[in-house]
Design a protein around this motif. Sequence first.
Motif, PDB file in Angstrom:
ATOM      1  N   VAL A  59      11.287   0.063  21.662  1.00 26.81           N
ATOM      2  CA  VAL A  59      10.376   0.102  20.510  1.00 26.81           C
ATOM      3  C   VAL A  59      11.162   0.155  19.206  1.00 26.81           C
ATOM      4  O   VAL A  59      10.835  -0.533  18.227  1.00 26.81           O
ATOM      5  CB  VAL A  59       9.422   1.302  20.616  1.00 26.81           C
ATOM      6  CG1 VAL A  59       8.507   1.379  19.396  1.00 26.81           C
ATOM      7  CG2 VAL A  59       8.594   1.214  21.895  1.00 26.81           C
ATOM      8  N   ALA A  60      12.236   0.976  19.191  1.00 28.37           N
ATOM      9  CA  ALA A  60      13.059   1.070  17.992  1.00 28.37           C
ATOM     10  C   ALA A  60      13.717  -0.269  17.670  1.00 28.37           C
ATOM     11  O   ALA A  60      13.787  -0.683  16.502  1.00 28.37           O
ATOM     12  CB  ALA A  60      14.127   2.148  18.191  1.00 28.37           C
ATOM     13  N   GLY A  61      14.191  -0.962  18.700  1.00 31.51           N
ATOM     14  CA  GLY A  61      14.792  -2.273  18.487  1.00 31.51           C
ATOM     15  C   GLY A  61      13.794  -3.272  17.936  1.00 31.51           C
ATOM     16  O   GLY A  61      14.125  -4.086  17.058  1.00 31.51           O
ATOM     17  N   MET A  62      12.564  -3.228  18.428  1.00 32.68           N
ATOM     18  CA  MET A  62      11.528  -4.116  17.913  1.00 32.68           C
ATOM     19  C   MET A  62      11.245  -3.844  16.437  1.00 32.68           C
ATOM     20  O   MET A  62      11.053  -4.784  15.644  1.00 32.68           O
ATOM     21  CB  MET A  62      10.242  -3.961  18.732  1.00 32.68           C
ATOM     22  CG  MET A  62      10.319  -4.497  20.144  1.00 32.68           C
ATOM     23  SD  MET A  62       8.749  -4.260  21.042  1.00 32.68           S
ATOM     24  CE  MET A  62       7.685  -5.390  20.159  1.00 32.68           C
ATOM     25  N   ALA A  63      11.238  -2.566  16.061  1.00 33.07           N
ATOM     26  CA  ALA A  63      10.952  -2.208  14.671  1.00 33.07           C
ATOM     27  C   ALA A  63      12.025  -2.759  13.733  1.00 33.07           C
ATOM     28  O   ALA A  63      11.714  -3.315  12.664  1.00 33.07           O
ATOM     29  CB  ALA A  63      10.852  -0.686  14.537  1.00 33.07           C
ATOM     30  N   VAL A  64      13.287  -2.622  14.125  1.00 35.64           N
ATOM     31  CA  VAL A  64      14.379  -3.142  13.291  1.00 35.64           C
ATOM     32  C   VAL A  64      14.335  -4.663  13.248  1.00 35.64           C
ATOM     33  O   VAL A  64      14.541  -5.280  12.187  1.00 35.64           O
ATOM     34  CB  VAL A  64      15.736  -2.633  13.810  1.00 35.64           C
ATOM     35  CG1 VAL A  64      16.883  -3.310  13.066  1.00 35.64           C
ATOM     36  CG2 VAL A  64      15.841  -1.119  13.659  1.00 35.64           C
ATOM     37  N   ALA A  65      14.069  -5.294  14.385  1.00 34.59           N
ATOM     38  CA  ALA A  65      13.989  -6.757  14.425  1.00 34.59           C
ATOM     39  C   ALA A  65      12.859  -7.262  13.530  1.00 34.59           C
ATOM     40  O   ALA A  65      13.007  -8.278  12.826  1.00 34.59           O
ATOM     41  CB  ALA A  65      13.792  -7.235  15.859  1.00 34.59           C
ATOM     42  N   VAL A  95      24.765  -6.332  26.689  1.00 36.47           N
ATOM     43  CA  VAL A  95      23.301  -6.364  26.639  1.00 36.47           C
ATOM     44  C   VAL A  95      22.803  -5.911  25.265  1.00 36.47           C
ATOM     45  O   VAL A  95      21.910  -6.543  24.669  1.00 36.47           O
ATOM     46  CB  VAL A  95      22.715  -5.471  27.753  1.00 36.47           C
ATOM     47  CG1 VAL A  95      21.218  -5.284  27.553  1.00 36.47           C
ATOM     48  CG2 VAL A  95      22.984  -6.086  29.122  1.00 36.47           C
ATOM     49  N   THR A  96      23.369  -4.831  24.745  1.00 33.12           N
ATOM     50  CA  THR A  96      22.917  -4.295  23.454  1.00 33.12           C
ATOM     51  C   THR A  96      23.147  -5.295  22.326  1.00 33.12           C
ATOM     52  O   THR A  96      22.236  -5.590  21.542  1.00 33.12           O
ATOM     53  CB  THR A  96      23.660  -2.981  23.137  1.00 33.12           C
ATOM     54  OG1 THR A  96      23.398  -2.014  24.176  1.00 33.12           O
ATOM     55  CG2 THR A  96      23.215  -2.414  21.804  1.00 33.12           C
ATOM     56  N   GLY A 135      26.925 -16.248  25.409  1.00 31.26           N
ATOM     57  CA  GLY A 135      26.065 -16.889  26.406  1.00 31.26           C
ATOM     58  C   GLY A 135      24.725 -16.203  26.554  1.00 31.26           C
ATOM     59  O   GLY A 135      23.672 -16.862  26.558  1.00 31.26           O
ATOM     60  N   LEU A 136      24.733 -14.870  26.662  1.00 26.14           N
ATOM     61  CA  LEU A 136      23.475 -14.132  26.821  1.00 26.14           C
ATOM     62  C   LEU A 136      22.624 -14.233  25.555  1.00 26.14           C
ATOM     63  O   LEU A 136      21.402 -14.386  25.630  1.00 26.14           O
ATOM     64  CB  LEU A 136      23.765 -12.675  27.163  1.00 26.14           C
ATOM     65  CG  LEU A 136      22.540 -11.775  27.387  1.00 26.14           C
ATOM     66  CD1 LEU A 136      21.642 -12.344  28.482  1.00 26.14           C
ATOM     67  CD2 LEU A 136      22.971 -10.352  27.732  1.00 26.14           C
ATOM     68  N   SER A 137      23.281 -14.148  24.390  1.00 22.46           N
ATOM     69  CA  SER A 137      22.538 -14.273  23.132  1.00 22.46           C
ATOM     70  C   SER A 137      21.853 -15.630  23.031  1.00 22.46           C
ATOM     71  O   SER A 137      20.681 -15.729  22.638  1.00 22.46           O
ATOM     72  CB  SER A 137      23.491 -14.071  21.953  1.00 22.46           C
ATOM     73  OG  SER A 137      22.830 -14.259  20.734  1.00 22.46           O
ATOM     74  N   GLY A 155      16.242  -6.272  25.650  1.00 22.08           N
ATOM     75  CA  GLY A 155      17.566  -5.664  25.729  1.00 22.08           C
ATOM     76  C   GLY A 155      17.506  -4.160  25.906  1.00 22.08           C
ATOM     77  O   GLY A 155      18.291  -3.582  26.670  1.00 22.08           O
ATOM     78  N   GLY A 156      16.575  -3.510  25.209  1.00 23.26           N
ATOM     79  CA  GLY A 156      16.432  -2.064  25.350  1.00 23.26           C
ATOM     80  C   GLY A 156      16.029  -1.663  26.754  1.00 23.26           C
ATOM     81  O   GLY A 156      16.546  -0.686  27.318  1.00 23.26           O
ATOM     82  N   LEU A 157      15.117  -2.419  27.349  1.00 23.92           N
ATOM     83  CA  LEU A 157      14.729  -2.149  28.740  1.00 23.92           C
ATOM     84  C   LEU A 157      15.905  -2.355  29.686  1.00 23.92           C
ATOM     85  O   LEU A 157      16.093  -1.574  30.638  1.00 23.92           O
ATOM     86  CB  LEU A 157      13.568  -3.058  29.137  1.00 23.92           C
ATOM     87  CG  LEU A 157      12.205  -2.751  28.495  1.00 23.92           C
ATOM     88  CD1 LEU A 157      11.206  -3.845  28.825  1.00 23.92           C
ATOM     89  CD2 LEU A 157      11.690  -1.392  28.967  1.00 23.92           C
TER      90      LEU A 157
END
Length: 427
Positions: free
Chosen positions: A57-63, A320-321, A247-249, A266-268
């Motif tokens: 959720v925090a990652g989504m907020a920053v994105a 991943v992060t 590659g992952l990005s 990514g957070g999950l």
Amino acid sequence: MAALLQLRAKWAWARLIALAVAMAVLVGSACAFFLWNLEAVTRIRFDHPWLLWLLPVAGMAVAWLYHRHGGESDGGNNLILDRIHDPGGGVPRRMAPLVLLGTLVTHLFGGSAGREGTAVQMGGSIASAVARPFLLAKGHVRMLLMAGVAAGFGAVFGTPLAGAVFAVEVAVVGRPGLRALPLCLLASYVGDLVCRAWGAGHTHYHIDGVAGPLAAGYLDALLLGKIALLALACGLVAWSFATLCHGLSARLRRWVPQPVWRPAIGGLAVIVLFLIAGRADFLGLGVWSPDAGAVTLTSLFSSPEIHPSAWVWKLAFTVVTISAGFKGGEVTPLFFIGAALGNALAGALGAPPELFAGLGMVAVFAGASQTPLACTLMGIELFGPGHALPLVLVCGLAFLASGHSGIYRSQRFAMRKPLWRRPPGHP
């Protein structure tokens, strides 16, 4: 007329030096503020481990914040390098507060990221803001941007000499911008002095178990051979890290076109890795932990215990992060990966763990950033000049073994490494 032109040139240089000093004071102060808050959010995360469950959720907020208000700021370190190559577009002022907030959020909720990206982007953003009102020539804007990178890097790690050399070495591999070196040295040392004057602390690393070669000749042919093997392993791990991140990005961008959802995935994935690993050692910065039994960057220098798989775990958490779009940078996790790899190889090769942890720490970064000279100087600043010879060897070989895939996509190559295909754009 000639005297007038000389006077104008001297005035332009005097103004550039004054702007660099003013900029470095601002960058050093910003880095001190960042380091204080980074320490605070790290302590909060340790006190409240349940915060990890909110990482998606925090990652989504920053994105969302970046997507809605960031503009070009989402380019990160690559945007800074692009502007060094071509200063015309400038760096958004909003980049500094956005990356500061984004990095603190990443570390508060347990993402495995670093801090160099924040310092470099704050330095570049502040330098561009300082330059904008004065309508500087492109060459002077380029040098001021490089000085901003130097000030941020030198201040956040407490290694001003390495910070200055990193700034001139990183943009074009094999062709350092030596014309900007004096200005970068000035800015880096001023930034570091200001950051220290504010009372911001830096992590201290010591290779205590081995005497330096200047004090006692501990290097023999066998140990040099083991160090060479370590260097080659560090270079290949650096290449693997950069390749996996890119590659992952790229795959996440293709599979998940909406950028707000990538950090959620990514957070999950970080949470799943945490559940599989069964320990929190590989979350966050990884420099220290209140758990005396945890594997941390500092513990790898002080514990004789060998941790053969720690570097693999930290690499997985960080790839991943970073690939999912969390902010912070890669360097401190690369330090952890390199030190843990050195620790593991020390156990396998019968080498001193403290020495191999220190050498691995800077060697993986040398290969991943394609900046062997800066990393050698960083090792000397961190561990002392007594270890200069193995540092030169390990950083040089790791650089050669890491191919043409670094962590910065906007990096350009002015050289071709032996045994590797030519880099993109290389003649």
